[in-house]
Design a protein around this motif. Structure first.
Motif, short mmCIF file in Angstrom:
data_model
loop_
_atom_site.label_atom_id
_atom_site.label_comp_id
_atom_site.label_asym_id
_atom_site.label_seq_id
_atom_site.Cartn_x
_atom_site.Cartn_y
_atom_site.Cartn_z
N ILE A 9 -3.34 0.01 -16.57
CA ILE A 9 -4.66 -0.18 -15.98
C ILE A 9 -4.94 1.02 -15.09
CG2 ILE A 9 -6.05 -1.60 -14.45
CD1 ILE A 9 -4.36 -3.96 -15.36
N PRO A 10 -6.01 1.72 -15.38
CA PRO A 10 -6.27 2.93 -14.59
C PRO A 10 -6.53 2.58 -13.14
CG PRO A 10 -8.13 2.41 -16.01
CD PRO A 10 -7.02 1.48 -16.39
N ILE A 11 -5.95 3.34 -12.25
CA ILE A 11 -6.19 3.13 -10.83
C ILE A 11 -7.38 3.98 -10.42
CG2 ILE A 11 -5.25 3.54 -8.54
CD1 ILE A 11 -2.49 3.00 -9.86
N VAL A 12 -8.41 3.30 -9.93
CA VAL A 12 -9.61 4.02 -9.58
C VAL A 12 -9.67 4.19 -8.08
CG1 VAL A 12 -12.11 4.08 -9.83
CG2 VAL A 12 -10.72 2.88 -11.52
N ALA A 13 -9.84 5.37 -7.64
CA ALA A 13 -9.93 5.61 -6.21
C ALA A 13 -11.22 5.00 -5.68
CB ALA A 13 -9.91 7.10 -5.93
N ALA A 14 -11.09 4.26 -4.57
CA ALA A 14 -12.29 3.66 -4.00
C ALA A 14 -13.13 4.73 -3.34
CB ALA A 14 -11.88 2.63 -2.95
N GLU A 15 -14.45 4.53 -3.46
CA GLU A 15 -15.31 5.51 -2.81
C GLU A 15 -15.32 5.22 -1.32
OE1 GLU A 15 -19.02 4.76 -4.76
OE2 GLU A 15 -17.84 4.38 -6.57
N ALA A 16 -15.24 6.27 -0.56
CA ALA A 16 -15.29 6.07 0.88
C ALA A 16 -16.70 5.66 1.26
CB ALA A 16 -14.92 7.36 1.59
N ASP B 48 8.07 -4.09 -9.08
CA ASP B 48 8.14 -4.40 -10.52
C ASP B 48 7.69 -3.23 -11.37
OD1 ASP B 48 8.93 -6.76 -9.62
OD2 ASP B 48 7.19 -7.92 -10.27
N VAL B 49 8.27 -2.09 -11.11
CA VAL B 49 8.05 -0.89 -11.91
C VAL B 49 6.66 -0.27 -11.74
CG1 VAL B 49 8.13 0.14 -14.21
CG2 VAL B 49 9.70 -1.72 -13.63
N ASP B 50 5.59 -1.10 -11.95
CA ASP B 50 4.27 -0.45 -12.00
C ASP B 50 3.22 -1.10 -11.12
OD1 ASP B 50 4.13 -2.76 -13.35
OD2 ASP B 50 3.02 -1.97 -15.06
N LEU B 51 3.68 -2.01 -10.25
CA LEU B 51 2.68 -2.70 -9.41
C LEU B 51 2.53 -1.94 -8.11
CD1 LEU B 51 1.03 -5.25 -9.78
CD2 LEU B 51 2.73 -6.48 -8.49
N VAL B 52 1.32 -1.42 -7.87
CA VAL B 52 1.12 -0.62 -6.67
C VAL B 52 0.09 -1.27 -5.76
CG1 VAL B 52 1.74 1.58 -7.72
CG2 VAL B 52 -0.61 0.75 -7.86
N GLU B 53 0.15 -0.91 -4.51
CA GLU B 53 -0.78 -1.48 -3.53
C GLU B 53 -1.89 -0.48 -3.25
OE1 GLU B 53 -0.51 -3.71 0.78
OE2 GLU B 53 1.00 -2.24 0.25
N LEU B 54 -3.11 -0.87 -3.58
CA LEU B 54 -4.23 0.02 -3.32
C LEU B 54 -4.69 -0.12 -1.89
CD1 LEU B 54 -6.45 -0.37 -6.49
CD2 LEU B 54 -5.17 1.63 -5.80
N ASN B 55 -5.33 0.90 -1.40
CA ASN B 55 -5.85 0.85 -0.03
C ASN B 55 -7.38 0.76 -0.11
OD1 ASN B 55 -5.98 1.04 2.74
ND2 ASN B 55 -6.27 3.25 2.64
N ASN B 56 -7.87 -0.39 -0.61
CA ASN B 56 -9.31 -0.52 -0.78
C ASN B 56 -9.97 -0.98 0.51
OD1 ASN B 56 -9.72 0.35 -3.36
ND2 ASN B 56 -9.21 -1.64 -4.26
N PRO B 57 -11.23 -0.64 0.71
CA PRO B 57 -11.92 -1.04 1.93
C PRO B 57 -12.19 -2.54 1.97
CG PRO B 57 -13.40 0.10 0.45
CD PRO B 57 -12.05 0.22 -0.14
N LEU B 58 -12.30 -3.07 3.18
CA LEU B 58 -12.66 -4.48 3.35
C LEU B 58 -14.12 -4.67 2.97
CD1 LEU B 58 -11.19 -4.96 6.91
CD2 LEU B 58 -10.35 -6.08 4.87
N PRO B 59 -14.47 -5.86 2.47
CA PRO B 59 -15.90 -6.12 2.24
C PRO B 59 -16.63 -6.22 3.59
CG PRO B 59 -14.52 -7.80 1.20
CD PRO B 59 -13.63 -6.98 2.06
N ARG B 60 -17.86 -5.79 3.59
CA ARG B 60 -18.59 -5.78 4.86
C ARG B 60 -18.79 -7.18 5.41
NH1 ARG B 60 -24.62 -3.44 5.50
NH2 ARG B 60 -24.91 -5.00 3.90
N TRP B 61 -19.12 -8.14 4.48
CA TRP B 61 -19.37 -9.50 4.96
C TRP B 61 -18.14 -10.07 5.67
CZ3 TRP B 61 -16.06 -13.14 3.33
CH2 TRP B 61 -15.39 -12.94 2.11
N TRP B 62 -16.95 -9.61 5.21
CA TRP B 62 -15.72 -10.11 5.83
C TRP B 62 -15.60 -9.59 7.26
CZ3 TRP B 62 -11.21 -8.87 8.16
CH2 TRP B 62 -10.18 -9.83 8.12
#
Lengths: 486, 303
Positions: A9-16, B48-62
């Motif tokens: 699954i391609p990892i998409v960088a989140a837009e800042a 588990d080999v390929d599971l990574v943690e993304l650093n995505n932004p929090l939703p604004r409503w949250w």
């Protein structure tokens, strides 16, 4: 694509989403507004059928009458739940538990077989969003028109469309809140209060709160509820296995995608069946591209299936480029029949079995439910007392709860203790759906108490509901003890 | 108001609460500052080999909801008791709420009781509604001592017979319920005489109600009964004004037989009916009194 190779699954960088000037910025994201395109088709019809079914039940039930009362009324003040012919008391809470277990197992079963069916077709969030979207389309037009309207500067045209939409949304929200409260306060009373705005404080609170929640969730938050808030969304994904039917794009058939004329044979251009029209993305209520494979945002609404099938028909290709299919089925190129054969796997059989058992238990238990309950409570003030001729008397209170509608007559008799006799009035009546304390004095003559000796002796109360009209007689036996003092 | 040993604890709690609220906001601000991450927007954790943690932004409503909860928390401790021993600006107390709800219930019931307040016992005894209220009041307030069937037990009078210590009119019953009674039997051994005299008197008392007794001793005890007659009357018929029991009937509140009577004469007894004026309203006492009145007359509604 073989079934052994893991899918990347391609990892998409989140837009800042930089909201603040200066270095760094803030780590939060505004909701990207999604403009789902309207869709018609087989699954869409099913969804609308479920919208009608669930909402006719929800909005209609409170208005039904049953024996001069509201057919379904949850009377919290007197702690009685009226459901058509049933009157449930707090002691019947086990039925609520059974109902919740049945609901849970139904969810497990559906999900194991065909993914997030609940989410896509009957979840209130989906249903109300569907209704609110319909209103939105009536005022603002379909996807493209809505996008243009949002970008356009304020004008009278934009104003009346937005205002009209808001007015209808608020009206639906308030009506939903009103209906919810109508399950707890008799809806006819509430209707009378509505004209003079004479609701009680809690009624006001719930009408407005539930109304606002409907308006906010279905009007604004929409897919965010499913994506971020909903707990079921998370654990339903855990019930998927490789034989679960999920909305899937068939990459083996579709790729490589590309546009082409209707007359062109795709094979000659080395293309798959996907013409890359992006309609499946435009109709998606969660804004994902199903062609990237299964994603956690997908609620299984099958809008993309409907719209893609339309396109395939126009192109004179076979339907089902996007279809309900299993991962095993896609990987092994199975036919529909082969896929369906795998449905009856242990997991599904266990869910069905447990569900069936609980349902049978639920129905049988409701059918055999005693029409009244009895609790025997010995008097606590004094264990026993001596009466004139040396006889011993014990006093009990029978808490008799009449679970039927209509006054019932009861008679108390004793069992299991030699010589015991009731010396108080042993016949009484309890009003409709009421509970009553009834004191009973039990006497054992002097000679018999000598034979028994001091201590607590078992004794049984048989409480008989006397037959009346078409109600037969019913017996309940309760245990207690008779105390003979030293 | 507060239950602290000293005001230091109150301050400690108040400070902790305020600091925690501020810390929540600070945590949100610190955590939501965008930190540059490794090249592909992941934290670098891999499972588990390929599971990574993304650093995505929090939703604004949250974010908005989080701030709202902090605001609500602040508003709460401002309005309600929360900061140590502070009472909050609304001055809310659970006692106050309880009293307000009691008052509301009393107001709701006032109309019902008002109808009954002016009616005499004979009318109320025939009123199923009033008797239903009376029955529930009795079960909740009286049955603990007098028994669910109101027939009492040793030391607790039977309310269903026609024998009344103080009299059985509705007014007297209401007086008993509201202000209580203190029945005193003083120790009379000295006044009666020797131990044998006490036994003789006891047998005489038994003879008054035709209970089994020793006739010779009873005859001897007759003249000693003078000491008892002051309260119980020359014939032993009792004196309602004093609450002195009738000795000529078969009702034995404190035990029956020579032994029990001897003990009573020797030791005396103080028996208390507690006052209920502070627990029940006059209107409730009126209905309850009528219910008790009806019990002694075998009213059809009573058990």
């Amino acid at each position: 694509m073989s079934s052994t190779k893991p899918r990347v699954i391609p990892i998409v960088a989140a837009e800042a989403a930089s909201e603040v000037e200066g270095e760094g910025g803030w780590l939060f994201e505004k909701q990207k507004k999604i403009y789902p395109r309207s869709v018609t088709g087989y699954f869409s019809n099913w969804r609308w059928a479920m919208v009608w079914l669930t909402q006719i039940v929800f909005y209609g039930l409170p208005w039904l009458q049953w024996n001069d009362r509201q057919a379904v009324l949850f009377d919290l003040a007197s702690r009685r739940f009226y459901i058509f012919g049933l009157v449930l008391h707090p002691q019947d809470l086990v039925y609520l538990a059974a109902l919740l277990i049945i609901s849970a197992y139904l969810l497990f079963l559906f999900t194991a077989v065909a993914g997030r069916l609940w989410c896509g077709f009957t979840c209130p969030q989906t249903v109300y969003t569907e209704i609110f979207l319909w209103v939105e389309r009536r005022f603002e037009g379909d996807r493209i028109a809505r996008m243009r309207l949002d970008e356009a500067p304020w004008s009278f045209n934009k104003l009346w469309r937005k205002a009209g939409k808001q007015a209808v949304w608020i009206a639906i929200g308030l009506w939903t809140g009103f209906t919810l409260v109508g399950y707890f306060t008799p809806v006819k009373v509430l209707w009378g209060e509505a004209f003079t705005l004479a609701f009680g404080p809690w009624e006001w609170f719930w009408v407005l709160f539930y109304g606002f929640a409907t308006y906010g969730n279905a009007g604004y938050l929409r897919e965010q509820v499913c994506t971020y808030m909903c707990p079921y969304a998370r654990f339903q994904s855990a019930m998927f296995d490789r034989d679960t039917l999920i909305v899937s794009y068939d990459p083996a058939r579709g790729e490589p995608r590309g546009s082409r004329g209707r007359k062109v044979d795709p094979k000659s251009k080395g293309l798959g069946d996907c013409i890359d029209c992006s309609l499946c993305v435009q109709v998606c209520p969660t804004g994902i591209d199903i062609r990237n494979g299964l994603q956690y945002q997908c609620i299984g609404c099958a809008s993309c299936i409907d719209v893609c099938n339309e396109v395939m028909d126009k192109m004179n290709y076979e339907r089902g480029l996007i279809r309900f299919a299993t991962q095993n089925g896609l990987a092994n190129r199975w036919s529909k029949l082969q896929t369906w054969k795998r449905v009856l796997r242990p997991r599904v059989l266990v869910y069905s079995g447990v569900l069936g058992l609980i349902c049978i238990g639920f129905v049988v238990s409701l059918a055999l439910r005693s029409p009244f309950r009895v609790d025997v409570v010995r008097d606590r003030g004094a264990l026993a007392r001596l009466v004139d001729d040396g006889a011993i008397e014990n006093v009990y209170r029978l808490q008799v709860m009449n679970a039927t509608e209509g006054t019932q007559h009861y008679r108390v008799t004793l069992e299991g203790l030699e010589g015991a006799a009731i010396t108080s009035k042993a016949e009484f009546e309890v009003g409709s759906a009421e509970a009553r304390w009834w004191p009973v004095s039990v006497q054992v003559p002097h000679a018999a108490t000598r034979a028994l000796g001091p201590g607590a002796h078992p004794l049984r109360f048989r409480i008989e509901r006397l037959a009346k009209g078409d109600d037969g007689s019913v017996d309940v036996v309760e245990k207690s003890t008779f105390v003979v003092p030293r | 108001m507060s239950d602290f040993f000293n005001s230091g604890w109150s301050t400690f709690i108040a400070v902790t609460t305020v600091v925690s609220l501020i810390a929540c906001l600070a945590l949100l601000i610190i955590a939501s500052r965008r930190k540059p991450m490794a090249n592909d927007n992941t934290t670098g954790h891999v499972w588990d080999v390929d599971l990574v943690e993304l650093n995505n932004p929090l939703p604004r409503w949250w974010m908005v909801l989080f701030v709202l909860t902090v605001v609500c928390g602040g508003a709460y401790v401002f309005l309600y008791p929360g900061l140590g021993s502070s009472a909050g600006t609304l001055n809310w107390t659970s006692t106050g709420q309880y009293e307000a709800e009691q008052k509301k219930a009393a107001t709701a019931m006032a109309a019902v009781y008002a109808r009954y307040a002016s009616q005499p016992a004979e009318v109320l005894a025939k009123d199923a509604g009033a008797m239903g209220i009376g029955e529930r009041l009795f079960v909740n307030n009286c049955a603990a001592c007098h028994g669910s069937d109101a027939r009492g037990s040793k030391g607790f009078p039977n309310l269903t017979d026609s024998d009344w210590l103080y009299g059985g009119s509705l007014e007297t019953i209401k007086e008993t319920i509201a202000n209580g009674r203190q029945g005193v039997m003083p120790p009379m051994a000295a006044a009666v005489g020797s131990a044998q005299d006490v036994v003789n008197v006891a047998n005489y008392v038994l003879s008054l109600s035709g209970s089994p007794h020793n006739a010779i001793q009873a005859a001897a005890g007759r003249e000693k009964f003078v000491a008892c007659a002051a309260c119980h009357g020359p014939g032993g018929k009792g004196t309602p004004a004093l609450g002195a029991p009738n000795l000529t009937d078969k009702v034995w509140l404190h035990g029956w037989g020579e032994e029990a009577i001897v003990a009573m004469v020797n030791n005396g007894k103080t028996n208390v009916m507690p006052a209920h004026a502070s627990r029940l309203t006059p209107e409730q006492i009126h209905v309850l009194g009528a219910y008790v009145w009806s019990l002694s007359r075998g009213a059809p509604t009573g058990p």
